[in-house]
Design an enzyme around this catalytic site. Structure first.
Site, PDB file in Angstrom:
ATOM      1  N   CYS A  14     -36.514  52.842  22.915  1.00  0.00           N
ATOM      2  CA  CYS A  14     -35.880  51.563  23.478  1.00  0.00           C
ATOM      3  C   CYS A  14     -37.273  50.614  24.098  1.00  0.00           C
ATOM      4  CB  CYS A  14     -35.314  51.951  25.104  1.00  0.00           C
ATOM      5  SG  CYS A  14     -33.677  52.548  24.627  1.00  0.00           S
ATOM      6  N   ARG A  33     -39.719  58.501  19.584  1.00  0.00           N
ATOM      7  CA  ARG A  33     -39.601  58.266  19.037  1.00  0.00           C
ATOM      8  C   ARG A  33     -40.882  57.038  20.165  1.00  0.00           C
ATOM      9  NH1 ARG A  33     -33.413  57.002  18.436  1.00  0.00           N
ATOM     10  NH2 ARG A  33     -33.353  57.851  20.585  1.00  0.00           N
ATOM     11  N   LEU A  80     -28.544  53.919  30.741  1.00  0.00           N
ATOM     12  CA  LEU A  80     -29.061  55.780  31.522  1.00  0.00           C
ATOM     13  C   LEU A  80     -30.969  56.114  31.323  1.00  0.00           C
ATOM     14  CD1 LEU A  80     -29.015  57.037  28.426  1.00  0.00           C
ATOM     15  CD2 LEU A  80     -26.299  56.939  28.884  1.00  0.00           C
ATOM     16  N   THR A 108     -27.253  47.978  22.183  1.00  0.00           N
ATOM     17  CA  THR A 108     -28.631  47.637  22.352  1.00  0.00           C
ATOM     18  C   THR A 108     -28.555  46.404  21.865  1.00  0.00           C
ATOM     19  OG1 THR A 108     -29.766  48.658  23.861  1.00  0.00           O
ATOM     20  CG2 THR A 108     -31.080  46.961  23.564  1.00  0.00           C
TER      21      THR A 108
END
Ligand SMILES: NC(=O)c1ccc[n+]([C@@H]2O[C@H](COP(=O)([O-])OP(=O)(O)OC[C@H]3O[C@@H](n4cnc5c(N)ncnc54)[C@H](O)[C@@H]3O)[C@@H](O)[C@H]2O)c1
Length: 440
Positions: free
Chosen positions: A266, A334, A156, A121
């Site tokens: 993310c 994370r 995903l 990304t």
């Protein structure tokens, strides 16, 4: 096709294994020798349901290989996926050092045509930087070798990654030359056998599409979380509100759950990175800034409820904590809300015993041998000697607990549920205090 995947993490390993699954020859490169050693020994360095079988099958078939040898990796694939991490820099923008290092390696060592695909990304404009980095390396060598740079962001979801890769909703490809587009069509043909899923667009739009998707999803979560806080103040129930709006097809059911904040590798970093990208373009993203602020606040909601019940000083208090991973079916820690909650409890003098089906090793790595945090091998074992139970991740195995046994085990029988797992009547009927998010 011969494919190299640079970066063998959650995205790279899943992509490499799934591309091998449909018959390609895949070489996965990582600079982390430990990861590659585990894979070469037949292990899997991450928890991802079903991935072990796909990897084992394709290694056995001779289609999937692992290496730390950069030269071998660059020579191997005509297609070079870059799937390395893009963590937040100090100011929140995406740190491109790993992406550009991978690009430079390709430029330094390539001898024939390559399609270099940004799967990480990356902010709008990164493909230009990748192209320039490769050009610079080729120029240093004084050679001319043709190559294309393509943006192919990955959508995903951890926990369902293999299925998402094998059966994608859409495959976004940002490319501007026919040779690369044709190769991308051929590469993804096995993944779209019943209808066309390739959405081909210009490179910058593809780069922005990935951020737009994650920002939209994060926005829905923060919106519901803010309404949950309001619902509590107004005496309404956010679960009933969710059911009342989700049936509207313009709204839909997904990502409407109130909880103790989103985490993961993310949403938090991508929201921050998009805000930074916009700032760089002279624009403030007011909605997205609010999404981030609301999420930071939401990670503390359970702690505030605990403090309201037990007081600001939690010295001598001990809490059982169910769920450490940022969401079920992954060991990814994370930005997990559990980390914030554990630190906040420690700060006030409390100790914690945690249980998570797969994320305890990763948690040990993060918290080291901090004696304030211990681990249980079963959910009920975590409750021994605890004042209250805090639920942070909605693992399936927590869905139907024995509330009577919980009541009998906890010292002050209270559950703080950050994922709205239960009908509040059930724990309350067993004599438990039950605090959830935005519920009556
Ligand atoms: N994890 C997800 O669910 C997900 C989903 C979609 C997109 N993404 C994006 O995909 C990218 C990768 O994410 P991830 O979660 O797989 O990260 P990760 O940290 O699990 O894996 C990245 C890997 O790249 C390796 N690496 C770093 N520099 C390298 C180099 N120069 N050469 C070879 N290997 C190198 C690291 O050692 C690491 O193993 C990120 O940009 C992320 O935002 C992640």
């Amino acid at each position: 096709m011969k494919i190299t995947v640079v970066g063998t993490g959650y995205v790279g390993l899943v992509s490499g294994a799934c591309l091998a699954e449909v018959g390609n020859d895949v070489l996965c490169l990582d600079v982390n020798p430990e990861k590659i050693r585990v894979l070469k020994d037949g292990g899997i360095p991450i928890h991802e349901p079903g991935l072990d079988q796909v990897v084992a099958r394709n290694v056995a078939a001779g289609r999937l290989h692992f290496t730390t040898d950069i030269e071998e990796a660059v020579r191997f694939g005509t297609i070079q996926f870059i799937a390395v991490g893009t963590p937040p820099d100090e100011d929140g923008s995406a740190d491109l050092q790993y992406v550009l290092a991978a690009a430079r390696n390709i430029g330094r060592l390539m001898n024939d045509y390559k399609v270099v695909i940004d799967k990480s990304t990356v902010p709008v404009g990164t493909a230009d930087k990748v192209r320039a980095a490769i050009a610079d390396e080729l120029q240093k060598r004084g050679v001319v070798v043709p190559y294309s740079v393509v943006s192919n962001p990955e959508f995903l979801k951890e926990g369902a990654a293999v299925d998402d890769f094998m059966r994608p909703d859409r495959i976004v490809v940002g490319a501007e030359d026919d040779q690369a587009i044709n190769l991308m069509r051929a590469l993804y043909a096995p993944f779209q056998r019943n209808h066309e899923k390739l959405v081909i667009m210009d490179v910058r739009s593809a780069e922005l599409t990935k951020y737009a998707a994650n920002a939209m999803l994060a926005t829905r979560i923060s919106f519901m979380n803010e309404l949950a806080v309001l619902a509590e103040k107004l005496g309404a129930d956010i679960e009933q509100v969710r059911q009342g709006i989700g049936s509207d097809p313009r709204i839909g059911w997904h990502f409407l759950y109130a909880g103790c904040g989103y985490g993961g590798s993310c949403f938090p970093k991508d929201v921050k990175a998009l805000i930074q990208t916009a700032a760089g373009a002279g624009q403030g993203l007011k909605v997205l800034q609010a999404v981030e602020d609301a999420n930071d606040a939401q990670k503390l909601v359970l702690v505030h409820k605990i403090v309201r019940r037990f007081g600001e000083d939690l010295a001598g208090k001990h809490f059982a904590l169910w769920g450490l991973a940022f969401k079920p079916n992954t060991d990814d820690m994370r930005e997990a809300p559990s980390r914030v909650i554990i630190h906040e409890l420690f700060k006030r003098g409390a100790t914690v015993t945690a249980y998570d089906p797969v994320a305890m090793d990763e948690t040990r790595r993060i918290f080291g041998d901090d004696s304030r945090l211990s681990y249980a091998s079963r959910p009920m074992q975590a409750l021994q000697g605890a004042d209250a139970l805090v639920i942070v991740t909605e693992w399936k195995e927590f869905r139907s607990p024995d509330f009577e046994a919980i009541k009998a085990t906890l010292k002050s029988p209270a559950i703080f549920d950050g994922r709205n797992m239960y009908d509040p009547a059930l724990p309350r009927a067993a004599g438990l205090e039950y605090e959830a998010i935005g519920r009556k």
